[in-house]
Design a protein around this motif. Structure first.
Motif, short mmCIF file in Angstrom:
data_model
loop_
_atom_site.label_atom_id
_atom_site.label_comp_id
_atom_site.label_asym_id
_atom_site.label_seq_id
_atom_site.Cartn_x
_atom_site.Cartn_y
_atom_site.Cartn_z
N GLU A 31 -126.21 -6.88 65.72
CA GLU A 31 -125.70 -7.32 65.08
C GLU A 31 -125.73 -7.96 63.66
O GLU A 31 -125.74 -7.98 62.10
CB GLU A 31 -124.10 -8.40 65.53
CG GLU A 31 -123.46 -7.75 65.83
CD GLU A 31 -124.31 -7.30 67.62
OE1 GLU A 31 -125.41 -7.88 67.44
OE2 GLU A 31 -123.11 -6.33 67.79
N GLU A 32 -126.98 -8.94 63.51
CA GLU A 32 -128.36 -9.67 62.27
C GLU A 32 -129.00 -8.52 61.99
O GLU A 32 -130.14 -9.19 61.09
CB GLU A 32 -128.51 -11.07 64.17
CG GLU A 32 -127.55 -11.71 64.37
CD GLU A 32 -128.95 -13.17 65.03
OE1 GLU A 32 -129.51 -13.18 64.51
OE2 GLU A 32 -128.18 -13.57 65.37
N PHE A 33 -129.43 -7.21 62.11
CA PHE A 33 -130.22 -6.97 62.30
C PHE A 33 -129.98 -5.96 60.33
O PHE A 33 -131.32 -6.61 59.93
CB PHE A 33 -129.66 -5.22 62.40
CG PHE A 33 -131.93 -5.02 63.41
CD1 PHE A 33 -132.06 -5.49 64.33
CD2 PHE A 33 -132.47 -3.84 62.60
CE1 PHE A 33 -133.28 -4.74 65.15
CE2 PHE A 33 -132.90 -3.07 63.88
CZ PHE A 33 -133.65 -3.81 64.34
N GLY A 34 -128.48 -6.01 59.94
CA GLY A 34 -129.07 -6.17 58.84
C GLY A 34 -128.74 -7.26 57.43
O GLY A 34 -129.81 -6.87 56.65
N GLU A 35 -128.63 -8.37 58.17
CA GLU A 35 -128.77 -10.06 57.24
C GLU A 35 -129.90 -9.61 57.28
O GLU A 35 -130.21 -9.94 56.24
CB GLU A 35 -128.04 -10.81 57.89
CG GLU A 35 -126.57 -10.40 58.08
CD GLU A 35 -125.93 -11.15 56.47
OE1 GLU A 35 -126.78 -11.20 55.73
OE2 GLU A 35 -124.67 -10.62 56.25
N LEU A 36 -130.82 -9.35 57.95
CA LEU A 36 -132.02 -9.86 58.26
C LEU A 36 -132.99 -8.64 57.15
O LEU A 36 -133.80 -9.22 56.77
CB LEU A 36 -132.87 -9.50 59.75
CG LEU A 36 -132.14 -10.98 60.22
CD1 LEU A 36 -133.27 -10.85 61.24
CD2 LEU A 36 -133.33 -12.28 60.14
N ASP A 87 -130.61 0.06 68.12
CA ASP A 87 -130.19 -0.51 69.65
C ASP A 87 -131.54 -1.21 70.88
O ASP A 87 -131.40 -1.49 71.00
CB ASP A 87 -129.67 0.76 69.66
CG ASP A 87 -127.67 -0.87 71.05
OD1 ASP A 87 -128.15 -0.95 69.29
OD2 ASP A 87 -127.25 0.98 70.94
N GLN A 88 -132.52 0.51 70.16
CA GLN A 88 -133.55 -0.16 71.20
C GLN A 88 -134.39 -0.87 70.50
O GLN A 88 -135.14 -1.89 71.14
CB GLN A 88 -133.63 1.24 71.14
CG GLN A 88 -134.98 1.24 72.47
CD GLN A 88 -135.40 2.80 72.06
OE1 GLN A 88 -134.99 4.22 71.70
NE2 GLN A 88 -136.89 2.66 72.42
N GLN A 89 -134.48 -0.66 69.33
CA GLN A 89 -135.43 -1.85 68.84
C GLN A 89 -135.43 -3.15 68.44
O GLN A 89 -136.17 -3.89 68.55
CB GLN A 89 -135.84 -0.68 67.10
CG GLN A 89 -136.31 0.38 66.49
CD GLN A 89 -138.05 0.26 67.68
OE1 GLN A 89 -139.11 -0.55 68.28
NE2 GLN A 89 -138.33 1.57 68.70
N ALA A 90 -134.15 -3.58 68.76
CA ALA A 90 -133.35 -4.66 68.25
C ALA A 90 -133.79 -5.16 69.88
O ALA A 90 -134.40 -6.23 69.61
CB ALA A 90 -131.71 -4.50 68.08
N ALA A 91 -133.49 -4.54 70.61
CA ALA A 91 -133.80 -4.84 72.14
C ALA A 91 -135.09 -5.52 72.38
O ALA A 91 -135.42 -6.45 72.40
CB ALA A 91 -133.34 -3.99 72.86
N ARG A 92 -136.29 -4.64 71.77
CA ARG A 92 -137.55 -5.28 71.90
C ARG A 92 -137.84 -5.81 70.65
O ARG A 92 -139.21 -6.95 71.64
CB ARG A 92 -138.54 -3.67 71.08
CG ARG A 92 -139.49 -3.36 71.90
CD ARG A 92 -139.90 -2.33 71.25
NE ARG A 92 -140.71 -2.36 69.32
CZ ARG A 92 -141.54 -3.04 69.50
NH1 ARG A 92 -142.38 -3.88 70.06
NH2 ARG A 92 -141.90 -3.26 67.97
N LEU A 93 -137.17 -5.73 69.77
CA LEU A 93 -137.22 -7.55 69.51
C LEU A 93 -136.32 -8.24 68.82
O LEU A 93 -136.38 -9.41 68.54
CB LEU A 93 -136.71 -6.73 67.12
CG LEU A 93 -138.10 -5.99 66.64
CD1 LEU A 93 -137.89 -5.82 65.09
CD2 LEU A 93 -139.11 -6.40 66.79
N LYS A 94 -135.69 -8.33 70.30
CA LYS A 94 -135.15 -9.81 71.22
C LYS A 94 -133.90 -10.34 69.94
O LYS A 94 -134.18 -11.34 69.49
CB LYS A 94 -135.81 -10.65 71.27
CG LYS A 94 -136.87 -10.29 72.79
CD LYS A 94 -136.70 -11.13 73.82
CE LYS A 94 -137.43 -10.62 75.68
NZ LYS A 94 -137.52 -9.11 75.27
N THR A 95 -133.62 -9.19 69.05
CA THR A 95 -132.38 -9.83 67.56
C THR A 95 -130.79 -8.61 67.92
O THR A 95 -130.99 -7.59 68.26
CB THR A 95 -133.18 -9.19 66.45
OG1 THR A 95 -134.57 -9.38 66.14
CG2 THR A 95 -132.50 -9.44 65.25
N PRO A 96 -130.48 -9.50 68.48
CA PRO A 96 -128.90 -8.97 67.86
C PRO A 96 -128.77 -8.06 67.24
O PRO A 96 -129.21 -8.64 65.88
CB PRO A 96 -128.19 -9.94 68.35
CG PRO A 96 -128.97 -11.35 68.24
CD PRO A 96 -129.67 -11.07 67.70
#
Lengths: 371, 318
Positions: free
Chosen positions: B149-154, B138-147
């Motif tokens: 939910e899209e983390f896995g797809e990426l 969660d924290q890293q997603a926020a840092r990378l400005k990526t939702p």
């Protein structure tokens, strides 16, 4: 009168305080470790010291607020750093400007002269050695009676119909032992206590699992530090057996002596590495052989001997098929994590007991990380 | 219609499930963020669930699990208040009967549960180190400005390997920043992060465990396809993510409630109406002995519905 305090270890407190009083000192009875004691200990102890040290240092400081001038404590055995804790505490207190004397009693066999010198120092009442021997025999008997009652509570608690009653009856029994004035009365108090415990209404049909507890002596013996794990387990329907009792007697008479545990430990750990590492391993195996369903290891965080045991544990589980759950205890007071794991552990043992597995090799085992 | 309610009050999410009593079909399922306010989350969730079910539906029993289980149990009137391990195991066994390994990664903790012949034989749980949990993602997603939910797809679109240190979130973060400044693509870094998290999980929680298929992966993080793929790569086996992966604890709680009600014959469930009440949580220090325990009191209107926190059972009520 000189004011003397000592470490708090489970229910044994009144015995030591009476002994100190009989020797002609004023006992400053240590409190059960609480938040304040822990705060004091953490403030003055080195950050990496283990929980027992922090708790003891804190309780000395607390006792000093009530006037304690002398601390009586025991030494350690082998390379475990607990053996230095008396001296370390003395240094810390000295350098912070506290006036207190810490008297460390090592085994009488190691240095008999020093032992007697320290004993003389405490013996303000100028009792003869014969009287001191009598006193020690008397209080030793009390300690045995206490341990006997405590072992009985472990059997009764999981079967009791009413959850809180066992602890209440036990407290009553402790009082009886405390009040007895001679060996005959101790015997009587012990019998009375055992009877009262056995008379607690119980459910004989309840499914009971048996769990052995091994680990470092202080976290094992001090319920305030181990979050009353024995009581939690009892209430979860587990009969508990602790591998270490202060009097040592009760246990040795049921399962065999210390040397047996060392014998079983040898294939896994051949040398004494301090603390109760070898005993812990040996007792785990002895529990497995005596049909116990699981073993719980209690260890202070950063305790090297117990870390070694934890690393060996999966092999014991594989060889003897006994699940082992490890808890590392530190300053944290939240018991929710422990409760969850204990619940899951007892659940697992019960479900396994109900439905015995087709065991292939060393498949059935458990490791749980307590932190 | 009638069925059983299961609630899993975790640190990050509060989940609800309603199973019908005949074939355990899922009638209603809800995943809410706890947002640090479990009472509000429970009330809100109960409201949504009750609207979804409509008037004709009867709750035969309720079960709760998760770190907020005691609180939830007091509020809704639960028949079964069970730990997460048992709940997750029961749910996975019902959904995937031949499961032998459960990998569960939630917001604040991660666990591994091993089963043989349908019985839990081994488990491990980690809740101190955050490096193997959803919060870190969660924290890293926020840092990378990526939702998130899209983390896995990426992650699964990654073309090349980037090794990220997974031992500790602090190390991982500085490693990620380093790799990002070296010019690696966001996809590759995220994939590296997934691999690091899986490595950390297997080295920590899964240490010394015999992971046999069928492997089920559940908990909030199972939504992340990157993590699933990383598990499959490392374990060299197929990893099943059940349809209701994120509410498995709640499913287990509902099943356990069913078991309990079958034994007792009646339910303690207070009904959906109580959710309109105001719940208050107060605490005081007991001065009965030197422990000075902090006692927590949950009251509904004027009535005290739960009280706990002491080391003895002086105040215990739940």
């Amino acid at each position: 009168m000189r004011k003397v305090t000592f470490p708090h270890m489970g229910t044994s407190v009144f015995i030591f305080s009476d002994l100190i009083r009989d020797l002609g000192n004023e006992p400053i009875v240590p409190l059960q470790p609480n938040k304040k004691i822990l705060d004091l200990g953490v403030r003055y102890a080195p950050e990496f010291a283990c929980l027992p040290f922090k708790v003891l240092l804190g309780s000395y400081l607390e006792a000093m607020e009530r006037g304690a001038e002398v601390v009586v404590t025991s030494g350690g055995n082998g390379p475990c750093r607990a053996g230095h804790y008396g001296e370390v505490a003395q240094k810390i207190l000295d350098s912070n400007g506290y006036k207190i004397e810490i008297l460390v009693f090592d085994s009488v066999f190691r240095n008999p002269f020093q032992f007697i010198r320290k004993l003389n120092y405490l013996n303000k009442a100028k009792l003869s050695y014969w009287s001191i021997a009598q006193l020690i025999r008397f209080y030793w008997r009390k300690l045995q009676a206490l341990d006997k009652l405590e072992r009985c509570t472990h059997k009764v608690r999981p079967r009791a119909l009413n959850k809180g009653i066992t602890t209440k009856v036990f407290k009553q029994g402790i009082e009886w032992i405390q009040q007895s004035r001679n060996l005959g009365e101790i015997e009587e108090a012990e019998q009375q206590g055992l009877l009262a415990l056995k008379n607690i209404p119980q459910d004989p049909d309840r499914m009971i699992i048996r769990i052995g507890i091994v680990g470092e002596i202080y976290v094992l013996l001090e319920p305030a530090v181990n979050h009353e794990i024995e009581e939690i387990l009892g209430n979860l329907g587990a009969e508990v057996d602790r591998s270490i009792y202060l009097s040592g007697w009760a246990h040795d008479n049921t399962f065999g002596h210390k040397k047996d545990s060392l014998h079983y430990a040898r294939p896994y750990l051949g040398t004494a590495i301090g603390g109760h590492a070898q005993e812990g391993i040996g007792h785990t195996i002895m529990y497995a052989q005596n049909g116990f369903d699981g073993v719980i290891q209690l260890a202070p965080f950063t305790c090297i001997p117990e870390i070694v045991v934890k690393t060996i544990a999966p092999r014991i589980t594989k060889d003897y098929g006994i699940p082992i759950l490890t808890f590392f205890l530190d300053e944290q007071t939240g018991r929710a994590g422990m409760q969850t794991r204990l619940e899951a552990f007892t659940d697992m043992l019960k479900r396994k007991k109900r439905q015995p597995l087709k065991v292939v090799g060393g498949e059935k085992y458990a490791r749980v990380f307590g932190n | 219609m009638q069925g059983y309610l299961g609630i899993d009050v975790g640190s990050v999410s509060t989940n609800f499930i309603v199973l019908d009593d005949v074939n355990n079909n899922i009638k209603s399922s809800l995943y809410l963020r706890t947002n640090g306010q479990p009472i509000e989350a429970i009330q809100e969730g109960m409201d949504v669930v009750s609207n979804e079910l409509g008037n004709g539906f009867k709750i035969l029993g309720a079960g709760v699990t998760g770190s907020g289980r005691q609180l939830a149990g007091a509020i809704v009137g639960a028949d079964a208040i069970k730990n997460e391990i048992t709940a997750h195991a029961v749910a996975a066994l019902t959904m995937v009967p031949d499961v032998r390994t459960i990998l569960e990664i939630g917001g604040q903790d991660s666990k591994i549960i091993l089963l043989r012949d349908g019985v839990v034989t081994d488990f491990a749980m980690n809740s101190v180190c955050a490096a193997g949990t959803g919060s870190f993602l969660d924290q890293q997603a926020a840092r990378l400005k990526t939702p998130i939910e899209e983390f896995g797809e990426l992650a699964i679109r990654s073309q090349s390997q980037v090794r990220i240190a997974g031992r500790c979130t602090v190390f991982a973060e500085s490693d990620m920043i380093h790799k990002q400044q070296m010019g690696y693509s966001r996809e590759d870094i995220i994939w590296g992060l997934c691999e690091a998290l899986v490595r950390n999980y297997l080295n920590n929680v899964g240490k010394g465990k015999e992971i046999l298929s069928t492997v089920v992966f559940q908990g909030g993080v199972a939504a992340n396809k990157g993590i699933k793929q990383a598990f499959e790569t490392v374990l060299e086996t197929k990893v099943i993510v059940p349809e209701y992966y994120d509410v498995m604890g709640a499913i287990g709680a509902a099943l356990l409630a069913k078991e309990e009600v079958a034994l007792t014959g009646s339910t303690k469930f207070k009904g959906f109406d109580v959710m309109q009440e105001t719940f208050l949580c107060k605490s005081f220090d007991c001065s009965g002995c030197s422990n000075n325990c902090e006692i927590i009191v949950i009251s509904m209107g004027k009535e005290i519905v739960g009280r706990w926190g002491g080391r003895c059972d002086k105040w215990e009520l739940s």
